[in-house]
Structures are given as structure tokens and as C-alpha cells.
Design an enzyme around this catalytic site. Structure first.
Site, PDB file in Angstrom:
ATOM      1  N   GLY A  15       0.776  -1.232   0.000  1.00 12.11           N
ATOM      2  CA  GLY A  15       0.000   0.000   0.000  1.00 12.11           C
ATOM      3  C   GLY A  15       0.806   1.280   0.000  1.00 12.11           C
ATOM      4  N   ASN A  17       1.537   3.061  -2.637  1.00 11.01           N
ATOM      5  CA  ASN A  17       0.836   4.001  -3.528  1.00 11.01           C
ATOM      6  C   ASN A  17      -0.386   4.587  -2.824  1.00 11.01           C
ATOM      7  OD1 ASN A  17       1.919   4.314  -6.406  1.00 11.01           O
ATOM      8  ND2 ASN A  17       2.184   2.124  -6.000  1.00 11.01           N
ATOM      9  N   MET A  93      -3.997  -7.199  -7.218  1.00 12.16           N
ATOM     10  CA  MET A  93      -3.456  -8.291  -8.016  1.00 12.16           C
ATOM     11  C   MET A  93      -4.528  -9.232  -8.563  1.00 12.16           C
ATOM     12  SD  MET A  93      -0.493  -7.241  -7.951  1.00 12.16           S
ATOM     13  CE  MET A  93       0.446  -8.502  -8.785  1.00 12.16           C
ATOM     14  N   ARG A  94      -5.586  -8.643  -9.067  1.00 12.36           N
ATOM     15  CA  ARG A  94      -6.614  -9.479  -9.709  1.00 12.36           C
ATOM     16  C   ARG A  94      -7.136  -8.768 -10.942  1.00 12.36           C
ATOM     17  NH1 ARG A  94      -9.374 -13.627  -6.982  1.00 12.36           N
ATOM     18  NH2 ARG A  94     -11.134 -13.221  -8.361  1.00 12.36           N
ATOM     19  N   ASN A 110      -5.324   2.421 -13.117  1.00 11.24           N
ATOM     20  CA  ASN A 110      -4.351   1.448 -12.613  1.00 11.24           C
ATOM     21  C   ASN A 110      -2.957   2.041 -12.755  1.00 11.24           C
ATOM     22  OD1 ASN A 110      -3.337  -1.093 -11.705  1.00 11.24           O
ATOM     23  ND2 ASN A 110      -2.836  -1.628 -13.819  1.00 11.24           N
ATOM     24  N   HIS A 112       1.072   0.751 -13.392  1.00  8.01           N
ATOM     25  CA  HIS A 112       1.856  -0.417 -13.787  1.00  8.01           C
ATOM     26  C   HIS A 112       3.338  -0.033 -13.753  1.00  8.01           C
ATOM     27  CE1 HIS A 112       2.739  -4.171 -15.723  1.00  8.01           C
ATOM     28  NE2 HIS A 112       3.543  -3.525 -16.538  1.00  8.01           N
ATOM     29  N   VAL A 147      -5.201  -6.709 -20.425  1.00  7.94           N
ATOM     30  CA  VAL A 147      -4.257  -6.648 -19.299  1.00  7.94           C
ATOM     31  C   VAL A 147      -3.273  -5.508 -19.560  1.00  7.94           C
ATOM     32  CG1 VAL A 147      -2.457  -7.884 -18.035  1.00  7.94           C
ATOM     33  CG2 VAL A 147      -4.472  -9.115 -18.868  1.00  7.94           C
ATOM     34  N   ASP A 148      -3.384  -4.425 -18.790  1.00  9.98           N
ATOM     35  CA  ASP A 148      -2.485  -3.265 -18.903  1.00  9.98           C
ATOM     36  C   ASP A 148      -2.530  -2.628 -20.290  1.00  9.98           C
ATOM     37  OD1 ASP A 148      -1.617  -3.726 -16.239  1.00  9.98           O
ATOM     38  OD2 ASP A 148      -0.164  -5.199 -16.940  1.00  9.98           O
ATOM     39  N   GLU A 177       6.188   6.264  -9.102  1.00 13.68           N
ATOM     40  CA  GLU A 177       4.767   5.902  -8.968  1.00 13.68           C
ATOM     41  C   GLU A 177       4.090   6.829  -7.960  1.00 13.68           C
ATOM     42  OE1 GLU A 177       3.826   1.753  -8.410  1.00 13.68           O
ATOM     43  OE2 GLU A 177       5.629   1.106  -9.429  1.00 13.68           O
TER      44      GLU A 177
HETATM   45  C1  GRF Z   1       3.397  -1.201  -7.588  1.00 14.08           C
HETATM   46  O1  GRF Z   1       4.665  -1.466  -8.115  1.00 14.08           O
HETATM   47  C2  GRF Z   1       2.389  -1.063  -8.682  1.00 14.08           C
HETATM   48  O2  GRF Z   1       2.925  -0.511  -9.841  1.00 14.08           O
HETATM   49  C3  GRF Z   1       1.978  -2.475  -8.942  1.00 14.08           C
HETATM   50  O3  GRF Z   1       1.947  -3.081  -7.669  1.00 14.08           O
HETATM   51  C4  GRF Z   1       2.847  -2.389  -6.795  1.00 14.08           C
HETATM   52  C5  GRF Z   1       2.056  -1.949  -5.598  1.00 14.08           C
HETATM   53  O4  GRF Z   1       2.858  -1.426  -4.587  1.00 14.08           O
HETATM   54  N1  GRF Z   1       0.725  -2.513  -9.648  1.00 14.08           N
HETATM   55  P1  GRF Z   1       2.208  -0.796  -3.287  1.00 14.08           P
HETATM   56  O5  GRF Z   1       1.288  -1.864  -2.676  1.00 14.08           O
HETATM   57  O6  GRF Z   1       1.445   0.419  -3.691  1.00 14.08           O
HETATM   58  O7  GRF Z   1       3.366  -0.491  -2.393  1.00 14.08           O
END
Ligand code: GRF
Length: 219
Positions: A15, A17, A93-94, A110, A112, A147-148, A177
């Protein structure tokens, strides 16, 4: 209801982000409110971060649902109930179903950890290292059925250094990010993102997009 954009954040992992978004809201840069944090993992650090920040959290454990559609329906119900206006996938992750997409058309973002369309899917940092690219980075995009593959909102580039491991490269990407995800949400909150076919236009046009949005100088 306030004029703050109502965010629903979906996260499966640590978490960081999510934390960057919480921080930008708290320091006043982002005029938004996280109304719900949803996770499919009871142990997700994101749930702890949410609780610490006093944000409503909910774990929808996929093991308790008969299939993906059933699981997605309960997520959509929770997000709709909370009047979420923008769904933010932050390390979720889904894959999400068409029904979920239809419930929030062009309202799911999202992030990536690669410069899409390069290195989509899992383990993007490892893919970049194995491929031998000199530059990689991160991408915030709207989610579509692939996907992405959805329309790109902001990207930031970072160098790949000779001695990089997945960990050192991931840490360099994560710093970017944390910068661009809140920025993309801010642009959405200000009504400045406009979809033209699959291109995202930013209104008013950014004078120097390379400096303002896309990337810090490579070092
Ligand atoms: C990040 O690298 C994001 O790009 C990817 O999953 C990771 C999540 O990291 N989709 P966090 O849980 O926000 O630390």
C-alpha cells in the site's frame, strides 16, 4: 455531498501508492476523499495504512466467493454503496470482469511498473532487467478489458543501472509511482482528462509536458 472526488482504492499489497495518495490529500494537493479501501487479502498492509488514517476499510476475501463474477459483484456493490466516483487500483493483483468495468466506465485507473506497452503483466521490473532495456518506468492508465492495455494518462521514466536488481529497480520506479499516481488523480478530479479514441488529452494543454508531467530528468 462535498465537492471532493470520492475515491475507492483497491489494494492487495503493502500500500505505498495508497499512502502517497493519502499524503497528497492530507497536504492539500489533491482535492479528493478516500471513502473506501478494499482488499482481497486480509493481511494487506494497505488495510493497516487505511485504518491508521481513519479511512473505512473492507476485506472481501476471494476464498469466500464461488467465482470471479460473484466476487466482483460484491466489490461493485461495496463501491456503489459508498458512492465512489473513481476506482483506483493500487497494487490490486486481480483482473477485473467486464461487469465491473461496465459499472465504472472510464472511471477505473491502474498503475503499472513499466512504460506500457512494454512489459505488461506480472513481474514488469524483472521483465525489463531480463530484456536489457536502458530505460523503464511506470504508467498510470485507465483500465479496459485487456491486461495493462487501457488509455495512458501519465508515464515517468527511470534509468536501468548496470548493477540493478529487481529490488533496486523497483524502488526507483516506486518513487516515481508515488509522484505520478496522485497527479493523475488530481487531473481527473479537476475534470482535465478527456478521452479521444484511445488517447487521453489533458486540458488545458500542458505547456511543457516533458517537465510537468511525464518524467523527471534521467539521472
Ligand atoms: C506497484 O509497483 C504497482 O505498480 C503495482 O503493484 C505495486 C504496488 O505497490 N501494480 P504498493 O502496494 O502500492 O506499495
Amino acid at each position: 455531498m462535498s465537492n471532493k472526488l470520492r475515491l475507492g482504492i483497491l489494494a492487495s499489497g503493502g500500500g505505498t501508492n495508497l499512502q502517497a495518495i493519502i499524503d497528497r490529500i492530507q497536504d492539500g494537493t489533491l482535492n479528493a476523499e478516500i471513502v473506501l479501501i478494499l482488499s482481497n487479502k486480509p493481511t494487506a498492509g494497505a488495510l493497516q495504512r487505511g485504518k491508521l488514517a481513519g479511512i473505512p476499510t473492507l476485506c472481501i476475501d476471494q476464498r469466500h466467493y464461488k467465482d470471479r463474477l460473484d466476487f466482483d459483484r460484491s466489490m461493485v456493490a461495496a463501491l456503489t454503496e459508498a458512492n465512489v466516483e473513481l476506482v483506483v487500483l493500487a497494487g490490486f493483483m486481480r483482473l477485473i470482469s467486464d461487469e465491473f468495468l461496465d459499472a465504472f466506465p472510464n472511471r477505473i485507473m491502474n498503475i503499472h511498473p513499466a512504460l506500457l506497452p512494454a512489459f505488461a503483466g506480472l513481474n514488469a521490473q524483472q521483465q525489463a532487467l531480463q530484456y536489457g532495456t536502458r530505460i523503464t518506468g511506470c504508467t498510470v492508465h485507465f483500465v479496459d478489458a485487456g491486461v495493462d492495455t487501457g488509455p495512458i494518462i501519465i508515464q515517468a521514466a527511470v534509468p536501468v543501472l548496470r548493477d540493478d536488481t529487481v529490488e533496486t529497480l523497483s524502488a526507483r520506479i516506486l518513487r516515481q509511482e508515488h509522484r505520478i499516481y496522485p497527479e493523475a488523480i488530481r487531473l481527473f478530479a479537476e475534470g482535465r482528462l478527456r478521452l479521444v479514441e484511445r488517447r487521453v488529452h489533458i486540458d488545458p494543454p500542458v505547456a511543457k509536458p516533458d517537465e510537468a508531467l511525464l518524467s523527471p530528468p534521467l539521472s
